[in-house]
Design a protein around this motif. Structure first.
Motif, PDB file in Angstrom:
ATOM      1  N   ARG A 114     -28.905  42.081  49.636  1.00 13.92           N
ATOM      2  CA  ARG A 114     -28.332  43.411  49.934  1.00 13.92           C
ATOM      3  C   ARG A 114     -28.055  44.175  48.640  1.00 13.92           C
ATOM      4  N   GLU A 115     -27.521  43.489  47.632  1.00 14.54           N
ATOM      5  CA  GLU A 115     -27.250  44.146  46.341  1.00 14.54           C
ATOM      6  C   GLU A 115     -28.547  44.681  45.730  1.00 14.54           C
ATOM      7  N   VAL A 116     -29.589  43.852  45.731  1.00 14.30           N
ATOM      8  CA  VAL A 116     -30.885  44.275  45.187  1.00 14.30           C
ATOM      9  C   VAL A 116     -31.424  45.446  46.002  1.00 14.30           C
ATOM     10  N   ARG A 117     -31.343  45.334  47.329  1.00 10.29           N
ATOM     11  CA  ARG A 117     -31.809  46.414  48.220  1.00 10.29           C
ATOM     12  C   ARG A 117     -31.105  47.734  47.894  1.00 10.29           C
ATOM     13  N   ASP A 118     -29.795  47.686  47.752  1.00  8.39           N
ATOM     14  CA  ASP A 118     -29.037  48.911  47.501  1.00  8.39           C
ATOM     15  C   ASP A 118     -29.361  49.506  46.133  1.00  8.39           C
ATOM     16  N   GLU A 119     -29.584  48.648  45.146  1.00  5.17           N
ATOM     17  CA  GLU A 119     -29.989  49.154  43.829  1.00  5.17           C
ATOM     18  C   GLU A 119     -31.365  49.808  43.912  1.00  5.17           C
ATOM     19  N   ILE A 120     -32.268  49.196  44.651  1.00  5.53           N
ATOM     20  CA  ILE A 120     -33.609  49.773  44.830  1.00  5.53           C
ATOM     21  C   ILE A 120     -33.501  51.133  45.504  1.00  5.53           C
ATOM     22  N   ARG A 121     -32.675  51.241  46.535  1.00  4.44           N
ATOM     23  CA  ARG A 121     -32.529  52.523  47.235  1.00  4.44           C
ATOM     24  C   ARG A 121     -32.092  53.630  46.272  1.00  4.44           C
ATOM     25  N   GLY A 122     -31.116  53.350  45.431  1.00  4.70           N
ATOM     26  CA  GLY A 122     -30.651  54.348  44.469  1.00  4.70           C
ATOM     27  C   GLY A 122     -31.756  54.773  43.517  1.00  4.70           C
ATOM     28  N   ARG A 123     -32.550  53.823  43.066  1.00  4.43           N
ATOM     29  CA  ARG A 123     -33.651  54.148  42.159  1.00  4.43           C
ATOM     30  C   ARG A 123     -34.739  54.947  42.874  1.00  4.43           C
ATOM     31  N   ILE A 124     -34.985  54.625  44.135  1.00  2.00           N
ATOM     32  CA  ILE A 124     -35.979  55.374  44.917  1.00  2.00           C
ATOM     33  C   ILE A 124     -35.504  56.812  45.117  1.00  2.00           C
ATOM     34  N   GLU A 125     -34.231  56.995  45.413  1.00  6.61           N
ATOM     35  CA  GLU A 125     -33.692  58.347  45.582  1.00  6.61           C
ATOM     36  C   GLU A 125     -33.864  59.161  44.303  1.00  6.61           C
TER      37      GLU A 125
END
Length: 139
Positions: A114-125
């Motif tokens: 989940r932590e990795v997923r959330d970091e990826i989401r921020g970078r994608i945004e």
């Protein structure tokens, strides 16, 4: 050639980080970005914990399969995001490259994924704001 910008996400196994990034890019861009993902040594299947973590945020990546990295796919991409695949990613002039240092979710529990997923989401945004600046202002 497409008028849409294109992004390629590359990690070693194309089973976790790159698949989550591709899923977010497809979903958050609403189809405005052509999305590819691949791995330098693709796994047999996507990490089931990554699938679960993405399902929690409403993104289904169960139909995706790990794919092998090809020079052709890199060459036709506007931006290539690498995630721990080292120097195996081919280089082409005119293609933008970024290396995202992210923890590998392989073998990790759902909390870490989940932590990795959330970091990826921020970078994608952030990447979307750069690739589609006019639409980002309307969001």
């Amino acid at each position: 050639m497409s008028d849409r910008p294109s992004a390629m996400f590359v990690c070693v196994h194309n089973a976790g980080r790159s698949q989550m990034a591709a899923g977010f890019m497809r979903e958050l861009s609403g189809g405005q970005v052509e999305v590819r993902s691949a791995g330098s040594m693709p796994a047999d299947q996507i990490n089931p914990v990554a699938v679960e973590a993405m399902r929690e945020v409403g993104i289904d990546i169960t139909a995706e399969r790990p794919k092998v990295l090809t020079p052709e796919a890199v060459e036709v991409s506007d931006v290539v995001i690498t995630m721990g695949c080292g120097d195996v990613c081919p280089y082409f002039p005119g293609v933008r490259y970024e290396d995202w240092v992210l923890e590998d979710p392989a073998g990790q529990g759902i909390e870490k994924v989940r932590e990795v997923r959330d970091e990826i989401r921020g970078r994608i945004e952030q990447l979307l704001a750069e690739l589609l600046p006019a639409t980002a202002d309307q969001a």
